[in-house]
Design a protein around this motif. Sequence first.
Motif, short mmCIF file in Angstrom:
data_model
loop_
_atom_site.label_atom_id
_atom_site.label_comp_id
_atom_site.label_asym_id
_atom_site.label_seq_id
_atom_site.Cartn_x
_atom_site.Cartn_y
_atom_site.Cartn_z
N ALA A 22 0.82 -1.21 0.00
CA ALA A 22 0.00 0.00 0.00
C ALA A 22 0.85 1.27 0.00
N SER A 23 2.02 1.20 0.62
CA SER A 23 2.89 2.38 0.71
C SER A 23 3.55 2.72 -0.63
N LYS A 24 3.71 1.71 -1.49
CA LYS A 24 4.36 1.86 -2.80
C LYS A 24 5.79 2.38 -2.69
N ALA A 25 6.36 2.25 -1.52
CA ALA A 25 7.73 2.73 -1.30
C ALA A 25 8.75 1.74 -1.85
N LYS A 26 9.89 2.29 -2.31
CA LYS A 26 10.98 1.46 -2.81
C LYS A 26 12.12 1.45 -1.80
N GLY A 27 12.66 0.25 -1.55
CA GLY A 27 13.68 0.13 -0.53
C GLY A 27 14.98 -0.46 -1.03
N LEU A 28 16.04 -0.19 -0.27
CA LEU A 28 17.37 -0.75 -0.54
C LEU A 28 17.90 -1.33 0.76
N ILE A 29 18.39 -2.57 0.68
CA ILE A 29 18.97 -3.23 1.85
C ILE A 29 20.49 -3.18 1.73
N VAL A 30 21.16 -2.70 2.77
CA VAL A 30 22.63 -2.65 2.73
C VAL A 30 23.22 -3.25 4.00
N LEU A 31 24.40 -3.82 3.85
CA LEU A 31 25.20 -4.31 4.98
C LEU A 31 26.41 -3.40 5.09
N THR A 32 26.64 -2.84 6.28
CA THR A 32 27.83 -2.03 6.50
C THR A 32 28.85 -2.85 7.26
N VAL A 56 19.39 -1.00 7.02
CA VAL A 56 20.81 -1.19 7.28
C VAL A 56 21.06 -2.32 8.29
N VAL A 57 21.92 -3.26 7.89
CA VAL A 57 22.39 -4.30 8.80
C VAL A 57 23.86 -3.98 9.11
N ASP A 58 24.13 -3.63 10.35
CA ASP A 58 25.48 -3.22 10.76
C ASP A 58 26.24 -4.42 11.33
N ARG A 59 27.07 -5.06 10.50
CA ARG A 59 27.82 -6.24 10.92
C ARG A 59 28.77 -5.92 12.07
N GLY A 60 29.43 -4.76 12.00
CA GLY A 60 30.41 -4.39 13.01
C GLY A 60 29.83 -4.24 14.40
#
Length: 328
Positions: A197-207, A261-265
């Motif tokens: 419903a939000s129609k938002a576009k997302g990006l997943i990143v690992l730092t 954001v997935v922060d590995r550190g």
Amino acid sequence: MKKNMMLLTLMLVLVLIVSACGKAAPAAQETTGNDSSSAATTEAKTIEVKHALDENPVKVKVNPKNVVVFDFGALDTLDKLGVDVAAVAQQDLPTYLSKYKDSKYASAGTLFEPDYEKISDLSPELIIIGGRQADAYKELSKIAPTISVAVDTKDFVNSFKKNVELMGQIFNKEDAAKQELAAIDSSIKAVHDKAVASKAKGLIVLTNEGSLSAYGPNSRFGIIHDAFGVTPVDPDIKVSTHGQKVSFEYVQQKNPDYIFVVDRGAVVVEEGKEQISGKQTLENELVKKTNAYKNGHIVYLNPNYWYLSGNGLESVSEMIKEIDAALQ
């Protein structure tokens, strides 16, 4: 006299017949009863488990003793189902599973280096591993029946559910497992509908140590797109365990509405290396030009759930909650 002799003979014949019948009936019952009971008991005590690291099914006892668990997702699920274990990989345990650092649980080694001698001394009846222990499978299998519960990222939800159902079978917790999965199914539908419903576009990143990797559909963290319904800002990101290396210019150009954001550190500390947080890595002048930053939609996910565990009953439930809370 003649009558007495006939009567005596008749009585002796009757005694012999009764005696013979009395001996024959128990013998037949014992053989039949014992055979069928033994077969049923044996069948009920073991199940055959198929997994990706072995072409042959592994025979596993129901309610095995001295269970050794390396995969944190499996440990998460067993903890939620109230199943006790004997040993775990205590290094890098997710904070929400920190109780397994207690001395009552043996240390089975690290995620990548099992302590084979200590594990052998425990005489486990089952060892549960994940993708990080794939190279150790053959050696661990020499100690005890070993199964892998690594999740298939191309079909995350179904793969995760099969693992939970399997734990329910092995430990006689099938009803509890079904109830937990039903609740998760309901939560996934709700967050999926909200995302669509939000129609938002997302990006997943690992730092990680100042660098950036992107993850898209069918990837390690692709559940955000595949199951939770967030449209990927780039559907062509290469699927890789370690993600696709990207630049900050790439993030600016794609201009996502949300950055997850997935922060590995934050959960894996390596000696001799500078600790740079996900926030320090990501929030530079280029990324600040994106809609995600401008609208306060850079979402720092809990790496204990997403990176260390990621496929247990509690972790998946919390992952759903995090995405649901982030979407507006």
